[in-house]
Write a protein that holds these residues in place. Structure first.
Motif, PDB file in Angstrom:
ATOM      1  N   VAL A  99       0.829  -1.210   0.000  1.00 49.33           N
ATOM      2  CA  VAL A  99       0.000   0.000   0.000  1.00 49.33           C
ATOM      3  C   VAL A  99       0.863   1.260   0.000  1.00 49.33           C
ATOM      4  CG1 VAL A  99      -2.057  -1.036   1.010  1.00 49.33           C
ATOM      5  CG2 VAL A  99      -0.255  -0.178   2.515  1.00 49.33           C
ATOM      6  N   ASN A 100       2.074   1.182   0.549  1.00 45.37           N
ATOM      7  CA  ASN A 100       3.049   2.255   0.358  1.00 45.37           C
ATOM      8  C   ASN A 100       3.635   2.035  -1.045  1.00 45.37           C
ATOM      9  OD1 ASN A 100       2.676   3.369   2.939  1.00 45.37           O
ATOM     10  ND2 ASN A 100       4.045   1.855   3.834  1.00 45.37           N
ATOM     11  N   ALA A 101       2.928   2.536  -2.027  1.00 41.41           N
ATOM     12  CA  ALA A 101       3.059   2.045  -3.401  1.00 41.41           C
ATOM     13  C   ALA A 101       4.282   2.605  -4.122  1.00 41.41           C
ATOM     14  CB  ALA A 101       1.798   2.391  -4.182  1.00 41.41           C
ATOM     15  N   ASN A 102       4.758   1.827  -5.084  1.00 46.23           N
ATOM     16  CA  ASN A 102       5.820   2.218  -6.001  1.00 46.23           C
ATOM     17  C   ASN A 102       5.206   2.312  -7.391  1.00 46.23           C
ATOM     18  OD1 ASN A 102       8.067   2.348  -7.736  1.00 46.23           O
ATOM     19  ND2 ASN A 102       9.326   1.102  -6.368  1.00 46.23           N
ATOM     20  N   ALA A 103       5.278   3.485  -8.002  1.00 50.65           N
ATOM     21  CA  ALA A 103       4.640   3.701  -9.307  1.00 50.65           C
ATOM     22  C   ALA A 103       5.251   2.834 -10.403  1.00 50.65           C
ATOM     23  CB  ALA A 103       4.737   5.174  -9.701  1.00 50.65           C
ATOM     24  N   LEU A 104       6.448   2.303 -10.175  1.00 51.37           N
ATOM     25  CA  LEU A 104       7.127   1.502 -11.186  1.00 51.37           C
ATOM     26  C   LEU A 104       6.297   0.303 -11.636  1.00 51.37           C
ATOM     27  CD1 LEU A 104       9.881   1.445 -12.679  1.00 51.37           C
ATOM     28  CD2 LEU A 104      10.715  -0.087 -10.859  1.00 51.37           C
ATOM     29  N   VAL A 105       5.466  -0.236 -10.739  1.00 53.22           N
ATOM     30  CA  VAL A 105       4.684  -1.421 -11.094  1.00 53.22           C
ATOM     31  C   VAL A 105       3.667  -1.119 -12.194  1.00 53.22           C
ATOM     32  CG1 VAL A 105       2.721  -1.214  -9.479  1.00 53.22           C
ATOM     33  CG2 VAL A 105       3.663  -3.484 -10.030  1.00 53.22           C
ATOM     34  N   LEU A 106       3.405   0.147 -12.455  1.00 54.18           N
ATOM     35  CA  LEU A 106       2.456   0.543 -13.497  1.00 54.18           C
ATOM     36  C   LEU A 106       3.122   0.736 -14.853  1.00 54.18           C
ATOM     37  CD1 LEU A 106       0.319   3.134 -11.466  1.00 54.18           C
ATOM     38  CD2 LEU A 106      -0.128   0.703 -11.823  1.00 54.18           C
ATOM     39  N   THR A 107       4.413   0.483 -14.933  1.00 54.15           N
ATOM     40  CA  THR A 107       5.116   0.643 -16.206  1.00 54.15           C
ATOM     41  C   THR A 107       5.041  -0.645 -17.033  1.00 54.15           C
ATOM     42  OG1 THR A 107       7.247  -0.052 -15.262  1.00 54.15           O
ATOM     43  CG2 THR A 107       6.700   2.306 -15.195  1.00 54.15           C
ATOM     44  N   LYS A 108       5.303  -0.528 -18.340  1.00 50.40           N
ATOM     45  CA  LYS A 108       5.166  -1.657 -19.257  1.00 50.40           C
ATOM     46  C   LYS A 108       5.961  -2.898 -18.826  1.00 50.40           C
ATOM     47  CE  LYS A 108       5.625  -2.838 -24.192  1.00 50.40           C
ATOM     48  NZ  LYS A 108       6.561  -3.965 -24.059  1.00 50.40           N
ATOM     49  N   PRO A 109       7.248  -2.786 -18.452  1.00 49.50           N
ATOM     50  CA  PRO A 109       7.978  -4.005 -18.071  1.00 49.50           C
ATOM     51  C   PRO A 109       7.335  -4.738 -16.899  1.00 49.50           C
ATOM     52  CG  PRO A 109       9.497  -2.189 -18.449  1.00 49.50           C
ATOM     53  CD  PRO A 109       8.129  -1.600 -18.439  1.00 49.50           C
ATOM     54  N   TYR A 110       6.806  -3.992 -15.948  1.00 45.30           N
ATOM     55  CA  TYR A 110       6.187  -4.645 -14.796  1.00 45.30           C
ATOM     56  C   TYR A 110       4.781  -5.128 -15.100  1.00 45.30           C
ATOM     57  CZ  TYR A 110       9.987  -4.077 -11.560  1.00 45.30           C
ATOM     58  OH  TYR A 110      11.202  -4.212 -10.929  1.00 45.30           O
ATOM     59  N   LEU A 111       4.073  -4.444 -15.972  1.00 43.71           N
ATOM     60  CA  LEU A 111       2.751  -4.936 -16.355  1.00 43.71           C
ATOM     61  C   LEU A 111       2.862  -6.265 -17.098  1.00 43.71           C
ATOM     62  CD1 LEU A 111       0.934  -1.641 -17.448  1.00 43.71           C
ATOM     63  CD2 LEU A 111       0.646  -2.947 -15.328  1.00 43.71           C
ATOM     64  N   GLU A 112       3.944  -6.469 -17.823  1.00 44.04           N
ATOM     65  CA  GLU A 112       4.168  -7.769 -18.457  1.00 44.04           C
ATOM     66  C   GLU A 112       4.357  -8.858 -17.401  1.00 44.04           C
ATOM     67  OE1 GLU A 112       7.538  -6.868 -20.867  1.00 44.04           O
ATOM     68  OE2 GLU A 112       6.338  -6.222 -22.606  1.00 44.04           O
TER      69      GLU A 112
END
Length: 720
Positions: free
Chosen positions: A229-242
């Motif tokens: 919940v203390n979120a990292n915006a990186l997870v919303l990027t294309k490499p992580y969405l894959e």
């Protein structure tokens, strides 16, 4: 020499253990399909079950077939064959009316309509004139849930000859919240690192991912929030969405949807915008585009969980907006795809209020009815922060126009972490059964969150996960019971603590009544024992600084007053406790009048909440007839004694359970006893500096000075 023997003894006993009590490491959880040991029961099962028939082909139905064949073959001690159609009496037939012609011939439409999308029927019936056991549901995942129910009946040695079971979940969204970071550390995680190996994803699907999904399906959990919940915006990027897509694809056959935490400032951090104002059209467009992108990777993406304007996290208040403004912006972005937003109500700002317990109610109550239809406000069980015991959150019942979602903590942040045996069903049930009086007597918290009190169809419950890479998943063998408990109560919150403990023990250890009776009692008492040796009589927030492991009632002079222990216990020479009545913070006024009258009265308040709501003189006479100081001393000492009793109980069970898990639990109980003594001695020595009274005669004296305990500072405690 003696020390060497102490290390060798467990190994020798492992070598001597009988074949029927083979060593185990706990990896199988409660899904152990070992041969039924009761000869008469086994014979009945073998006569009733001869073959498995699963019509239809899909990934989920393939799991149903595999689970039935493996489970039944293991439990019955003989191979149970697969068949295209029932060839003899004793077929187990599983499917939906759409996938199975056999199920369709039973004309179960009216009965299936009553169990909804995820419910199921377990029936003893006749097919083509032959006795059969039927698992029927409207959807394939419902068939999977029914499959696990049938296997549970066999694991717990129930009669299956005349089944007429209809089961459906009382709550729609039954979620695990993983506070897992992208670097694989887990905030408040005490069982190793994160399951999600982001570095190897999306190419490598670890078997543990599938075993995790299977375990969740077995108890009806249908959603998982992958990130902290203390979120990292990186997870919303294309490499992580894959990578998220790879997990979603693995989980889908088990009925497990994935969700992500959304960092509110992502439009600035990822999108290059100058603002994250939820009313800014550019910000709204960015989130809509991001949601559309996520759904191209994960078509059944569940939605977002959001922590905003709390503990330094960005949120709509940064721009002069309110929580509804922020939640509605995200809700509009996922709504076209059927997604939801879970907006956490755990908030407190940089201004220390007169009482932190009041802040969430004060911020959210005025917003009732202003949230979109696909928003759930996620509320912790209590108003402070997952304390060993808290009265139910006053928000429950106070927002009838807004669906409220329960948030429990399964991981034991304030409950001794993964070294203490604390069975959490009694804690959960205490909250779920609490009466809000929102619409008169009987308006329980359970009825608020299952939607029946205010006619909500969007409902949810979340548990902060205690799962990690430890071989046994949860660190402590008995901590598995809390994962299991959460799932069972998420499906049906009317189940009793006793029933769930009985199920879990039978499935995880043995059906031997000589084992079950004492260990069930041990489990049922464990939460109250923990409260007694840490925070009795309504005390709260007395834990160590930052890591929250062990006692710290002396904690003060931190960046925020409400991050300290002294803020909450308010001990002085006159007494102890936080006055939340009219003469104090008046937090009691946030409850409905009947609850106000009970909690606000020194004579009527349940003693378990005494010091939560009242500042009480040291010589106040408690229900036992003892003065408050003496009662505190007896509670703390009694808590230690009960852990010692737990040790004695467990020691007597040697030989009834495999040696590996027996010694695991034995060792952890020894750690728990040591920690209980430290809690007792630290708290009593510290509070004695205010009470100026001696410890009652006959109680065990502290082993060290207060200064000794105050100097203890464990390093590198996991889960910080």
């Amino acid at each position: 020499m003696r020390k060497r023997l102490a290390y060798l003894l467990p190994l020798l006993l492992l070598l001597l253990v009988p074949d029927c009590l083979h060593a185990e490491d706990g990896y199988r959880l409660w899904l152990r399909y070992d041969k039924v040991q009761d000869a008469a029961r086994l014979q009945n099962y073998q006569q009733a079950i001869k073959e498995v028939v699963v019509e239809g082909s899909s990934p989920t139905l393939a799991l149903v077939q595999q689970e039935l064949r493996n489970g039944l073959s293991g439990l019955l001690g003989q191979q149970v064959p697969l068949a295209q159609r029932p060839t003899q009496a004793g077929a187990v037939v599983a499917g939906t009316p759409a996938s199975s012609a056999l199920i369709k011939t039973l004309a179960l439409d009216d009965r299936l309509k009553q169990v909804g999308k995820e419910g199921y029927l377990l029936l003893s019936t006749n097919l083509s004139g032959k006795p059969a056991t039927v698992i029927a549901a409207n959807t394939e995942v419902g068939v999977l849930y029914g499959t696990f129910h049938l296997l549970r009946l066999l694991q717990t040695q129930q009669d299956i000859r005349s089944l007429a079971i209809s089961s459906a979940p009382r709550i729609q969204h039954r979620m695990l919240n993983h506070w897992d970071n992208l670097d694989r550390t887990v905030e408040r995680g005490y069982a190793g690192f994160s399951l999600w190996d982001w570095h190897k994803l999306p190419d490598y699907i670890d078997q543990r991912y599938l075993d995790y999904a299977r375990a969740n399906a077995s108890i009806g959990i249908n959603g998982t929030v992958l990130t902290n919940v203390n979120a990292n915006a990186l997870v919303l990027t294309k490499p992580y969405l894959e990578k998220v897509k790879a997990l979603a694809d693995a989980f889908r056959p088990y009925g497990l949807k994935v969700y992500l935490t959304a960092r509110f400032s992502a439009p600035i951090e990822l999108g290059g915008l100058k603002t994250a104002d939820p009313l800014d059209p550019q910000v709204q467009a960015w989130w809509k585009q991001k949601a559309d992108e996520i759904y191209t990777y994960v078509p059944d993406f569940g939605g977002f969980l959001v922590k905003a304007n709390s503990e330094g996290q960005p949120g709509p208040q940064n721009y002069g907006r309110n929580h509804a403004d922020g939640a509605n912006m995200l809700a509009d972005a996922v709504a076209p795809h059927g997604g939801i937003v879970m907006w956490r109500a755990f908030v407190y700002d940089d201004k220390v209020p007169d009482d932190r317990a009041k802040q969430a109610y004060n911020e959210f109550k005025p917003l009732d009815g202003t949230f979109r239809d696909n928003v759930l406000v996620q509320v912790k069980n209590g108003a402070i922060d997952f304390q060993p015991r808290e009265p139910f959150h006053p928000m429950f019942g106070a927002m009838p126009k807004t669906p409220l979602m329960m948030e429990f903590q399964i991981t034991q942040e304030y409950l001794g972490q993964a070294t203490n045996l604390v069975y959490l069903a009694p804690l959960y049930k205490e909250v779920l059964n609490a009466d809000t009086y929102a619409k008169g007597k009987g308006s329980t918290v359970g009825k608020v969150i299952d939607g029946t009190l205010d006619s909500h169809t969007l409902t949810g419950i979340a548990g902060v996960s205690n799962i990690g890479t430890d071989r046994n998943w949860t660190g402590h063998q008995f901590a598995q019971s809390n994962w299991y408990t959460f799932g069972r109560l998420a499906w049906d919150h009317t189940l009793s603590s006793e029933k769930i403990a009985d199920e879990w023990l039978r499935m995880t250890f043995t059906n031997n009544s000589a084992f079950l009776a004492p260990v069930q009692t041990l489990m049922l008492n464990s939460h109250e024992n923990y409260v007694n040796y840490t925070t009795p009589l309504g005390l709260h927030h007395l834990m160590g600084w930052s890591h929250h492991y062990g006692p710290g009632p002396w904690i003060k002079d931190k960046p925020r007053a409400d991050w300290t222990a002294v803020y909450y216990h308010q001990a002085d020479e006159k007494g102890i406790g936080f006055d939340r009545t009219k003469t104090g913070s008046n937090a009691v006024a946030q409850y409905f009048p009947p609850v106000q009258k009970e909690f606000g009265s020194l004579k009527k308040v349940p003693e378990k909440y005494l010091l939560w709501f009242h500042h009480v003189p040291w010589d106040y006479k408690t229900n036992s007839g003892r003065i408050l100081w003496d009662e505190l001393a007896y509670r703390y000492s009694g808590g230690v004694d009960s852990v010692r009793q737990m040790q004695q109980t467990w020691d007597k069970l040697e030989g009834m359970v495999d040696a590996e898990r027996f010694f695991h639990v034995k060792t952890f109980l020894a750690i728990q006893e040591k920690e209980a003594r430290r809690w007792r001695d630290s708290a009593l020595l510290y509070f004695q500096t205010f009470s100026k009274r001696p410890l009652p005669q006959g109680l065990e004296k502290p082993a060290h000075t207060l200064d000794y305990y105050m100097q203890i500072d464990p390093k590198f405690v996991p889960g910080i």
